[in-house]
Design an enzyme around this catalytic site. Structure first.
Site: not given
Length: 272
Positions: A43-45, A221
């Site tokens: 995932d990124i953010d 997250d």
């Protein structure tokens, strides 16, 4: 000795959540550093990047793109991003490199690092879009983001609008049956086409030649990452949580994006 998700499951039931989370992280690290075939999905953010007030104000650590590029080489191309952002935005954040992956929760796919972005879902109809825009207009501080394959409504600037926003969006479900689903996140409500998720995207990517036969590892997250964790674990891999607004420090394998970055640097074997 190689460690798999099956090995960890044998002991997880008898140890505390912090020990289980740390054990999964250590097992993945041993697999990678010993040269075992691992596929990494990120995932990124909130995972690679700290969450910002708006999506456009995130800060990208200068070393991050190079670390991901080096780790991709170490994993023989088996690294992908699975993000709620459009893939074009992910490319801008991680320039000058780009990676295989999924955007807008699987509404967009890129099946190789040098491949084209494929949009798998149609845009929402004009009436549904107009109704969503009206909701945003009536709730000051909520930010409308058109992702092409979905719509995100950010309320980090106006957290007091959360309940009203959810109630208004859910009220559209009977008006537009079988057209969309609602997915909550970190101060955001995602409006997504039915049938698409990060879990579905991980399974699609894991079946590709460069990922097949490897232990899949998903790092994320957010609540939207849960079905990707489940997909990875059902494929005899690992789901590693990042602490933040959704997962506590005790149940998470990482304490934040800085911890994730440090771990990725060790796996890549780079001082970048």
């Amino acid at each position: 000795m190689a460690y798999s998700r099956a090995d960890v499951r044998k002991t997880e039931a008898n140890i505390s959540p912090p020990a289980a989370a740390a054990g999964s992280r250590s097992s993945v690290e041993r697999l990678v550093l010993s040269g075992k075939p691992v596929a990494l999905f990120l995932d990124i953010d909130g995972t690679l990047l700290d969450v910002a007030l708006t999506p456009s104000t995130v800060r990208v650590p200068s070393v991050l793109p190079g670390v991901l590029h080096a780790l991709t080489a170490r994993l023989s191309g088996s690294l992908a991003v699975i993000t709620g952002r459009p893939l074009a935005e992910a490319d801008e954040l991680l320039a000058p490199f780009q990676f295989a992956g999924a955007g807008v929760h699987g509404g967009q796919m890129r099946f190789s690092a040098d491949g084209k972005i494929e949009t798998l879902t149609p845009r929402f109809g004009p009436q549904l879009r107009a109704d969503i825009e009206q909701i945003v207009h009536d709730l000051p501080g909520v930010v409308f983001e058109d992702k092409g394959s979905g719509i995100a409504l950010h309320y980090r600037l106006a957290p007091e609008q959360q309940n009203a926003l959810m109630m208004n969006i859910e009220a559209l479900l009977p008006k537009f049956p079988n057209q969309f689903r609602v997915c909550g996140g970190r101060k955001v409500v995602e409006i997504l086409p039915l049938g698409f998720s990060k879990g579905r995207a991980l399974r699609q990517l894991a079946a590709l030649p460069q990922f097949a036969g490897r232990t899949p590892v998903m790092v994320g997250d957010d609540i939207s990452d849960l079905d990707a964790f489940q997909a990875a674990e059902e494929l005899r891999g690992f789901g590693l949580k990042v602490a933040g607004e959704n997962f506590s420090a005790d149940e998470a394998s990482f304490q934040g994006p800085a911890d994730v970055l440090g771990w990725l640097r060790r796996l890549a074997g780079t001082s970048v």
